[in-house]
Write a protein that holds these residues in place. Structure first.
Motif, short mmCIF file in Angstrom:
data_model
loop_
_atom_site.label_atom_id
_atom_site.label_comp_id
_atom_site.label_asym_id
_atom_site.label_seq_id
_atom_site.Cartn_x
_atom_site.Cartn_y
_atom_site.Cartn_z
N LEU A 281 0.83 -1.20 0.00
CA LEU A 281 0.00 0.00 0.00
C LEU A 281 0.87 1.25 0.00
CD1 LEU A 281 -2.75 1.37 0.09
CD2 LEU A 281 -2.77 1.03 2.58
N ALA A 282 1.97 1.22 0.75
CA ALA A 282 2.87 2.39 0.77
C ALA A 282 3.44 2.67 -0.61
CB ALA A 282 4.01 2.14 1.77
N TRP A 283 3.80 1.64 -1.37
CA TRP A 283 4.33 1.87 -2.71
C TRP A 283 3.27 2.44 -3.64
CZ3 TRP A 283 9.18 2.26 -4.00
CH2 TRP A 283 10.16 1.62 -3.23
N GLU A 284 2.02 2.02 -3.46
CA GLU A 284 0.94 2.61 -4.26
C GLU A 284 0.76 4.09 -3.93
OE1 GLU A 284 -1.05 1.20 -6.84
OE2 GLU A 284 0.76 -0.04 -6.67
N PHE A 285 0.80 4.41 -2.65
CA PHE A 285 0.68 5.82 -2.25
C PHE A 285 1.89 6.62 -2.74
CE2 PHE A 285 -2.36 4.75 1.42
CZ PHE A 285 -3.45 5.15 0.68
N ALA A 286 3.07 6.02 -2.73
CA ALA A 286 4.26 6.72 -3.20
C ALA A 286 4.09 7.12 -4.67
CB ALA A 286 5.50 5.85 -3.02
N ARG A 287 3.54 6.21 -5.47
CA ARG A 287 3.29 6.52 -6.88
C ARG A 287 2.31 7.68 -7.02
NH1 ARG A 287 -0.96 5.27 -9.57
NH2 ARG A 287 -1.65 3.69 -8.06
N ILE A 288 1.23 7.65 -6.25
CA ILE A 288 0.22 8.70 -6.30
C ILE A 288 0.81 10.03 -5.83
CG2 ILE A 288 -1.93 9.49 -5.21
CD1 ILE A 288 -2.82 6.52 -5.25
N LEU A 289 1.59 9.99 -4.76
CA LEU A 289 2.21 11.21 -4.24
C LEU A 289 3.16 11.81 -5.26
CD1 LEU A 289 2.88 10.03 -0.59
CD2 LEU A 289 1.49 12.02 -1.23
N ASN A 290 3.85 10.97 -6.00
CA ASN A 290 4.76 11.49 -7.03
C ASN A 290 4.00 12.22 -8.12
OD1 ASN A 290 6.57 10.59 -9.78
ND2 ASN A 290 7.65 11.54 -8.08
N GLU A 291 2.84 11.68 -8.50
CA GLU A 291 2.00 12.38 -9.48
C GLU A 291 1.59 13.76 -8.95
OE1 GLU A 291 -1.31 9.79 -9.99
OE2 GLU A 291 -0.20 8.27 -11.12
N GLU A 292 1.18 13.79 -7.68
CA GLU A 292 0.75 15.05 -7.07
C GLU A 292 1.92 16.03 -6.97
OE1 GLU A 292 -2.06 17.65 -5.15
OE2 GLU A 292 -2.33 15.82 -6.32
N ALA A 293 3.08 15.52 -6.55
CA ALA A 293 4.25 16.38 -6.38
C ALA A 293 4.68 17.00 -7.71
CB ALA A 293 5.40 15.59 -5.76
N ARG A 294 4.60 16.24 -8.79
CA ARG A 294 4.96 16.77 -10.10
C ARG A 294 4.01 17.90 -10.51
NH1 ARG A 294 8.26 13.22 -13.59
NH2 ARG A 294 9.12 11.57 -12.28
N ASP A 295 2.72 17.75 -10.18
CA ASP A 295 1.76 18.81 -10.47
C ASP A 295 2.04 20.06 -9.63
OD1 ASP A 295 0.46 17.29 -12.34
OD2 ASP A 295 -1.19 16.69 -11.02
N LEU A 296 2.42 19.86 -8.38
CA LEU A 296 2.75 20.99 -7.51
C LEU A 296 3.99 21.72 -8.00
CD1 LEU A 296 2.10 19.32 -4.03
CD2 LEU A 296 0.69 21.07 -5.13
N GLU A 297 4.97 20.96 -8.44
CA GLU A 297 6.18 21.57 -9.01
C GLU A 297 5.83 22.42 -10.22
OE1 GLU A 297 10.28 19.50 -9.72
OE2 GLU A 297 9.07 19.21 -11.53
N ALA A 298 4.97 21.90 -11.08
CA ALA A 298 4.56 22.65 -12.26
C ALA A 298 3.78 23.91 -11.91
CB ALA A 298 3.72 21.75 -13.17
N ALA A 299 3.14 23.91 -10.74
CA ALA A 299 2.40 25.08 -10.28
C ALA A 299 3.30 26.14 -9.65
CB ALA A 299 1.32 24.66 -9.28
N GLY A 300 4.60 25.86 -9.55
CA GLY A 300 5.54 26.85 -9.05
C GLY A 300 6.01 26.65 -7.63
#
Length: 342
Positions: free
Chosen positions: A152-171
């Motif tokens: 479950l942690a690895w699944e959340f890590a994948r999801i968090l990475n998607e979110e983090a990439r969007d946050l990075e793109a937002a500045g």
């Protein structure tokens, strides 16, 4: 960040009384619908202004758009049933009713990107955004699907990475993952937790941070601290592997804690967020007390890698107390800056 000793907060700040009940952790919203959306943005603007007026260098949103630092993110994911609840032990410290992972978890769309864009529009200063870490996420749920904390942690890590990439793109300049579970589940943290954290941060150009503390100043946490003895050496268990990790900044609790400062030596070479503000008391530190904590830390971390911060979030405090503590943090850092310049 070119400022020497850039100050920041661990994350949360008190919410205004018209948005949520003051001095109450995870209080329900007082507004609904469009009024709630507008109220959250107003509160975020106030949080930015409070930090700016206090002299804080790296600004956050104060987590004004979130009720809970973990579950507000999870609420937006598929696969988690908030109607089906079970009681679990949170970080081996207290029981809580939590939602159930009922099927495969996924993220249909970004959770915080609009809030992050709104924060970015408020300031030209560097901004930091906080996300729950994978291990802390799994410790806040009942898993009826994967039946494996690691999977479950690895699944959340994948999801968090998607979110983090969007946050990075937002500045967003710094993306911080909150992992208080690292101070409890040492074997899991070293076996796969740190690796899962690195997966969450994979490929980011923004700086990454991990915040590991002893928790908010709630009774369950303060009671636990009383059992830890004269020295709190939990960081010793994970710091060697975190020092080898790809995470840029490591955060630890120092002010009024029993953490031996020399444990910072274990993460030599990393940037370090040193908690110089105690969030478990209403007593406002003096600038000199903050400065003394930072001076002690400088024995083990180079000045260009030291980030003065709060021990943890300040959501349970009054806004007046929190503002006073922010001002003390900035003033204490300025004292030490002047000493280093001389």
């Amino acid at each position: 960040m070119t400022t020497l000793l850039p100050t920041t907060t661990a994350g949360s700040l008190p919410k205004p009384s018209w948005l949520a009940t003051p001095e109450t952790l995870w209080s329900p919203w007082k507004l609904e619908g469009e009024e709630l959306l507008a109220g959250k943005q107003d509160a975020l603007r106030l949080a930015v202004d409070d930090q700016r007026q206090a002299g804080i260098d790296i600004l956050g949103d104060g987590e004004q758009t979130r009720q809970h630092f973990v579950t507000t993110f999870i609420e937006h994911l598929d696969g988690v049933d908030f109607e089906k609840r079970e009681t679990v032990r949170i970080r081996n410290r207290y029981d809580a009713s939590v939602p159930t992972v009922a099927s495969a978890v996924s993220r249909a769309k970004s959770v915080f990107v609009e809030d992050a864009r709104f924060l970015r529009a408020q300031t030209d200063q560097p901004i930091k955004w906080t996300l729950p870490g994978p291990m802390t996420m799994i410790d806040t749920l009942y898993d009826a699907h994967y039946r494996s904390r690691e999977n479950l942690a690895w699944e959340f890590a994948r999801i968090l990475n998607e979110e983090a990439r969007d946050l990075e793109a937002a500045g967003v300049d710094i993306i911080q993952f909150d992992e208080p579970a690292f101070n409890v589940f040492f074997d899991e943290a070293n076996d796969w937790g740190i690796a899962a954290l690195e997966r969450a941060a994979d490929g980011l150009k923004a700086q990454t941070a991990v915040h590991i503390c002893y928790g908010y100043g709630i009774k369950a946490n303060t009671d636990w601290k009383k059992t830890l003895g004269s020295e709190w050496r939990q960081y010793e268990e994970t710091f060697p592997n975190l020092q080898k990790s790809k995470i840029d900044i490591i955060s630890l609790e120092c002010q009024n804690s029993r953490v031996p400062m020399d444990l910072i030596e274990l993460i030599r070479g990393k940037k370090v967020m040193v908690g110089a503000i105690d969030v478990a008391t209403d007593t406002i530190e003096t600038p000199e007390q903050v400065a003394e904590t930072l001076r002690n830390a400088l024995r083990f971390v180079d000045a260009d890698k030291l980030y003065p911060a709060t021990n943890c979030g300040m959501a349970p405090l009054s806004r007046e107390i929190a503002r006073g503590k922010l001002k003390a943090l900035a003033a204490g850092a300025e004292i030490v800056r002047q000493e280093l310049a001389a």
